[in-house]
Motif scaffolding. Sequence first.
Motif, PDB file in Angstrom:
ATOM      1  N   GLY A  44     -59.305  18.500  34.410  1.00  0.00           N
ATOM      2  CA  GLY A  44     -60.076  19.735  34.346  1.00  0.00           C
ATOM      3  C   GLY A  44     -59.646  20.647  33.206  1.00  0.00           C
ATOM      4  O   GLY A  44     -58.828  20.273  32.354  1.00  0.00           O
ATOM      5  N   LEU A  45     -60.179  21.853  33.234  1.00  0.00           N
ATOM      6  CA  LEU A  45     -59.959  22.838  32.169  1.00  0.00           C
ATOM      7  C   LEU A  45     -58.474  23.091  31.903  1.00  0.00           C
ATOM      8  O   LEU A  45     -58.035  23.169  30.753  1.00  0.00           O
ATOM      9  CB  LEU A  45     -60.672  24.144  32.547  1.00  0.00           C
ATOM     10  N   ALA A  46     -57.672  23.210  32.972  1.00  0.00           N
ATOM     11  CA  ALA A  46     -56.243  23.509  32.798  1.00  0.00           C
ATOM     12  C   ALA A  46     -55.501  22.351  32.132  1.00  0.00           C
ATOM     13  O   ALA A  46     -54.546  22.571  31.376  1.00  0.00           O
ATOM     14  CB  ALA A  46     -55.603  23.833  34.153  1.00  0.00           C
ATOM     15  N   CYS A  47     -55.927  21.121  32.415  1.00  0.00           N
ATOM     16  CA  CYS A  47     -55.326  19.951  31.746  1.00  0.00           C
ATOM     17  C   CYS A  47     -55.713  19.929  30.273  1.00  0.00           C
ATOM     18  O   CYS A  47     -54.877  19.688  29.388  1.00  0.00           O
ATOM     19  CB  CYS A  47     -55.790  18.658  32.407  1.00  0.00           C
ATOM     20  N   HIS A  48     -56.988  20.164  30.014  1.00  0.00           N
ATOM     21  CA  HIS A  48     -57.518  20.121  28.650  1.00  0.00           C
ATOM     22  C   HIS A  48     -56.796  21.141  27.760  1.00  0.00           C
ATOM     23  O   HIS A  48     -56.321  20.811  26.667  1.00  0.00           O
ATOM     24  CB  HIS A  48     -59.016  20.447  28.721  1.00  0.00           C
ATOM     25  N   LEU A  49     -56.691  22.379  28.258  1.00  0.00           N
ATOM     26  CA  LEU A  49     -56.019  23.426  27.487  1.00  0.00           C
ATOM     27  C   LEU A  49     -54.538  23.116  27.332  1.00  0.00           C
ATOM     28  O   LEU A  49     -53.952  23.337  26.261  1.00  0.00           O
ATOM     29  CB  LEU A  49     -56.215  24.786  28.161  1.00  0.00           C
ATOM     30  N   GLY A  50     -53.923  22.573  28.376  1.00  0.00           N
ATOM     31  CA  GLY A  50     -52.502  22.249  28.315  1.00  0.00           C
ATOM     32  C   GLY A  50     -52.190  21.200  27.272  1.00  0.00           C
ATOM     33  O   GLY A  50     -51.283  21.363  26.450  1.00  0.00           O
ATOM     34  N   VAL A  51     -52.950  20.113  27.288  1.00  0.00           N
ATOM     35  CA  VAL A  51     -52.703  19.028  26.335  1.00  0.00           C
ATOM     36  C   VAL A  51     -52.936  19.497  24.899  1.00  0.00           C
ATOM     37  O   VAL A  51     -52.144  19.198  23.998  1.00  0.00           O
ATOM     38  CB  VAL A  51     -53.580  17.797  26.663  1.00  0.00           C
ATOM     39  N   LEU A  52     -54.006  20.253  24.672  1.00  0.00           N
ATOM     40  CA  LEU A  52     -54.316  20.687  23.302  1.00  0.00           C
ATOM     41  C   LEU A  52     -53.364  21.775  22.802  1.00  0.00           C
ATOM     42  O   LEU A  52     -53.078  21.849  21.605  1.00  0.00           O
ATOM     43  CB  LEU A  52     -55.762  21.184  23.213  1.00  0.00           C
ATOM     44  N   SER A  53     -52.856  22.605  23.698  1.00  0.00           N
ATOM     45  CA  SER A  53     -51.936  23.679  23.281  1.00  0.00           C
ATOM     46  C   SER A  53     -50.482  23.222  23.312  1.00  0.00           C
ATOM     47  O   SER A  53     -49.633  23.812  22.626  1.00  0.00           O
ATOM     48  CB  SER A  53     -52.094  24.900  24.199  1.00  0.00           C
ATOM     49  N   GLY A  54     -50.206  22.196  24.113  1.00  0.00           N
ATOM     50  CA  GLY A  54     -48.828  21.744  24.272  1.00  0.00           C
ATOM     51  C   GLY A  54     -48.019  22.602  25.216  1.00  0.00           C
ATOM     52  O   GLY A  54     -46.813  22.394  25.392  1.00  0.00           O
ATOM     53  N   LEU A  55     -48.670  23.568  25.872  1.00  0.00           N
ATOM     54  CA  LEU A  55     -47.972  24.485  26.774  1.00  0.00           C
ATOM     55  C   LEU A  55     -48.115  24.041  28.227  1.00  0.00           C
ATOM     56  O   LEU A  55     -49.140  23.480  28.611  1.00  0.00           O
ATOM     57  CB  LEU A  55     -48.551  25.902  26.629  1.00  0.00           C
ATOM     58  N   PRO A  56     -47.104  24.314  29.051  1.00  0.00           N
ATOM     59  CA  PRO A  56     -47.281  24.100  30.484  1.00  0.00           C
ATOM     60  C   PRO A  56     -48.461  24.929  30.987  1.00  0.00           C
ATOM     61  O   PRO A  56     -48.604  26.103  30.609  1.00  0.00           O
ATOM     62  CB  PRO A  56     -45.959  24.605  31.080  1.00  0.00           C
ATOM     63  N   CYS A  57     -49.307  24.331  31.818  1.00  0.00           N
ATOM     64  CA  CYS A  57     -50.479  25.034  32.344  1.00  0.00           C
ATOM     65  C   CYS A  57     -50.630  24.749  33.832  1.00  0.00           C
ATOM     66  O   CYS A  57     -50.297  23.660  34.306  1.00  0.00           O
ATOM     67  CB  CYS A  57     -51.758  24.589  31.625  1.00  0.00           C
ATOM     68  N   VAL A  58     -51.156  25.749  34.541  1.00  0.00           N
ATOM     69  CA  VAL A  58     -51.431  25.635  35.972  1.00  0.00           C
ATOM     70  C   VAL A  58     -52.890  26.007  36.197  1.00  0.00           C
ATOM     71  O   VAL A  58     -53.360  27.039  35.724  1.00  0.00           O
ATOM     72  CB  VAL A  58     -50.524  26.591  36.786  1.00  0.00           C
ATOM     73  N   GLY A  59     -53.610  25.168  36.926  1.00  0.00           N
ATOM     74  CA  GLY A  59     -54.984  25.477  37.287  1.00  0.00           C
ATOM     75  C   GLY A  59     -55.025  26.151  38.648  1.00  0.00           C
ATOM     76  O   GLY A  59     -54.423  25.649  39.605  1.00  0.00           O
ATOM     77  N   VAL A  60     -55.705  27.282  38.728  1.00  0.00           N
ATOM     78  CA  VAL A  60     -55.865  27.988  40.004  1.00  0.00           C
ATOM     79  C   VAL A  60     -57.345  28.320  40.179  1.00  0.00           C
ATOM     80  O   VAL A  60     -57.901  29.117  39.420  1.00  0.00           O
ATOM     81  CB  VAL A  60     -55.022  29.282  40.070  1.00  0.00           C
ATOM     82  N   ALA A  61     -57.968  27.690  41.168  1.00  0.00           N
ATOM     83  CA  ALA A  61     -59.395  27.912  41.421  1.00  0.00           C
ATOM     84  C   ALA A  61     -59.566  28.742  42.685  1.00  0.00           C
ATOM     85  O   ALA A  61     -58.833  28.570  43.667  1.00  0.00           O
ATOM     86  CB  ALA A  61     -60.113  26.570  41.569  1.00  0.00           C
ATOM     87  N   LYS A  62     -60.545  29.629  42.653  1.00  0.00           N
ATOM     88  CA  LYS A  62     -60.799  30.487  43.812  1.00  0.00           C
ATOM     89  C   LYS A  62     -61.664  29.781  44.857  1.00  0.00           C
ATOM     90  O   LYS A  62     -61.645  30.141  46.027  1.00  0.00           O
ATOM     91  CB  LYS A  62     -61.458  31.800  43.353  1.00  0.00           C
ATOM     92  N   ASN A  63     -62.426  28.789  44.414  1.00  0.00           N
ATOM     93  CA  ASN A  63     -63.312  28.056  45.322  1.00  0.00           C
ATOM     94  C   ASN A  63     -62.983  26.569  45.287  1.00  0.00           C
ATOM     95  O   ASN A  63     -62.531  26.043  44.271  1.00  0.00           O
ATOM     96  CB  ASN A  63     -64.770  28.277  44.929  1.00  0.00           C
ATOM     97  N   LEU A  64     -63.242  25.893  46.407  1.00  0.00           N
ATOM     98  CA  LEU A  64     -62.937  24.471  46.509  1.00  0.00           C
ATOM     99  C   LEU A  64     -63.971  23.637  45.762  1.00  0.00           C
ATOM    100  O   LEU A  64     -65.166  23.725  46.028  1.00  0.00           O
ATOM    101  CB  LEU A  64     -62.925  24.047  47.987  1.00  0.00           C
ATOM    102  N   LEU A  65     -63.490  22.839  44.816  1.00  0.00           N
ATOM    103  CA  LEU A  65     -64.334  21.839  44.170  1.00  0.00           C
ATOM    104  C   LEU A  65     -64.373  20.630  45.107  1.00  0.00           C
ATOM    105  O   LEU A  65     -63.341  20.031  45.401  1.00  0.00           O
ATOM    106  CB  LEU A  65     -63.734  21.434  42.812  1.00  0.00           C
ATOM    107  N   GLN A  66     -65.567  20.302  45.602  1.00  0.00           N
ATOM    108  CA  GLN A  66     -65.682  19.184  46.544  1.00  0.00           C
ATOM    109  C   GLN A  66     -65.787  17.891  45.737  1.00  0.00           C
ATOM    110  O   GLN A  66     -66.830  17.557  45.189  1.00  0.00           O
ATOM    111  CB  GLN A  66     -66.879  19.405  47.463  1.00  0.00           C
ATOM    112  N   VAL A  67     -64.651  17.202  45.650  1.00  0.00           N
ATOM    113  CA  VAL A  67     -64.539  16.083  44.727  1.00  0.00           C
ATOM    114  C   VAL A  67     -63.557  15.051  45.264  1.00  0.00           C
ATOM    115  O   VAL A  67     -62.617  15.391  45.999  1.00  0.00           O
ATOM    116  CB  VAL A  67     -64.094  16.616  43.335  1.00  0.00           C
ATOM    117  N   GLN A  68     -63.781  13.811  44.913  1.00  0.00           N
ATOM    118  CA  GLN A  68     -62.869  12.700  45.245  1.00  0.00           C
ATOM    119  C   GLN A  68     -62.509  12.637  46.731  1.00  0.00           C
ATOM    120  O   GLN A  68     -61.359  12.386  47.100  1.00  0.00           O
ATOM    121  CB  GLN A  68     -61.594  12.795  44.391  1.00  0.00           C
ATOM    122  N   GLY A  69     -63.490  12.891  47.581  1.00  0.00           N
ATOM    123  CA  GLY A  69     -63.252  12.773  49.013  1.00  0.00           C
ATOM    124  C   GLY A  69     -62.708  14.020  49.672  1.00  0.00           C
ATOM    125  O   GLY A  69     -62.443  14.027  50.880  1.00  0.00           O
TER     126      GLY A  69
END
Length: 252
Positions: free
Chosen positions: A133-158
Amino acid sequence: MSAPPDEGLVKQWTSEQARLRQQLVEEDTEDWQRSTVFSGLERVGGVDLSFIKGDDINACAQLVVLSYPDLELLYEDSQMVTLTAPYIAGFLAFRETPFLLEALQRLEKNKPKLLPQVVFVDGNGLFHYREFGLACHLGVLSGLPCVGVAKNLLQVQGVYKSEEHQSQIAALQEGGDSFPLTAASGKVLGKALRSSDKSSKPVYVSVGHKISLDTAVRLTYSCCRYRVPEPIRQADCRSREYLRIHFPTADT
């Protein structure tokens, strides 16, 4: 009705996600992460985009950097941007990351000593259709540790907003309590965290980059004065305030 997504673009973006996914680090890499009180952590960042109501093209891209553990503002950058990439579910990062990355790069160029040691992203990390997701994408491109925090549940992968999920939320007794978000494959993709004693509604925390899930959850909780961690809350508030000041006739 909106037009169906461009198949060629979806294929291109899926391939790019898979390429970047290979660079993802899902474990602690920094000394401060291994400390129970995050000793050595002094700066935490937060990013967000806010749109003028009814306009999904023009937005305020916001970066804030707060001191840690006091969570006082050290730096802010508000920039109006024009989003040219289309919105396609599961590919939000291709629409938003370039502007958030630019904000971090401006900071690194102009005030490198204020660069955050970790960035909180208003969105998901590993907890995503293709675990990028967005937090991974930004983390890899910036090289910085990143944490994703979502306010709503993404209904995904079961993972669904089922009766079982609701009962697990109800069982979160106090701030800091959490339960895993487990995919159909058995992999834990994130955690639902009760981030405040005052709010029974959880936030959904997942690894972005260069941090473990347990550390990400502990750090998120330590940055919460309210339900949403302060770096994200400040980025959201300040971007909305920027729009109110500069576009007073628009409904934000």
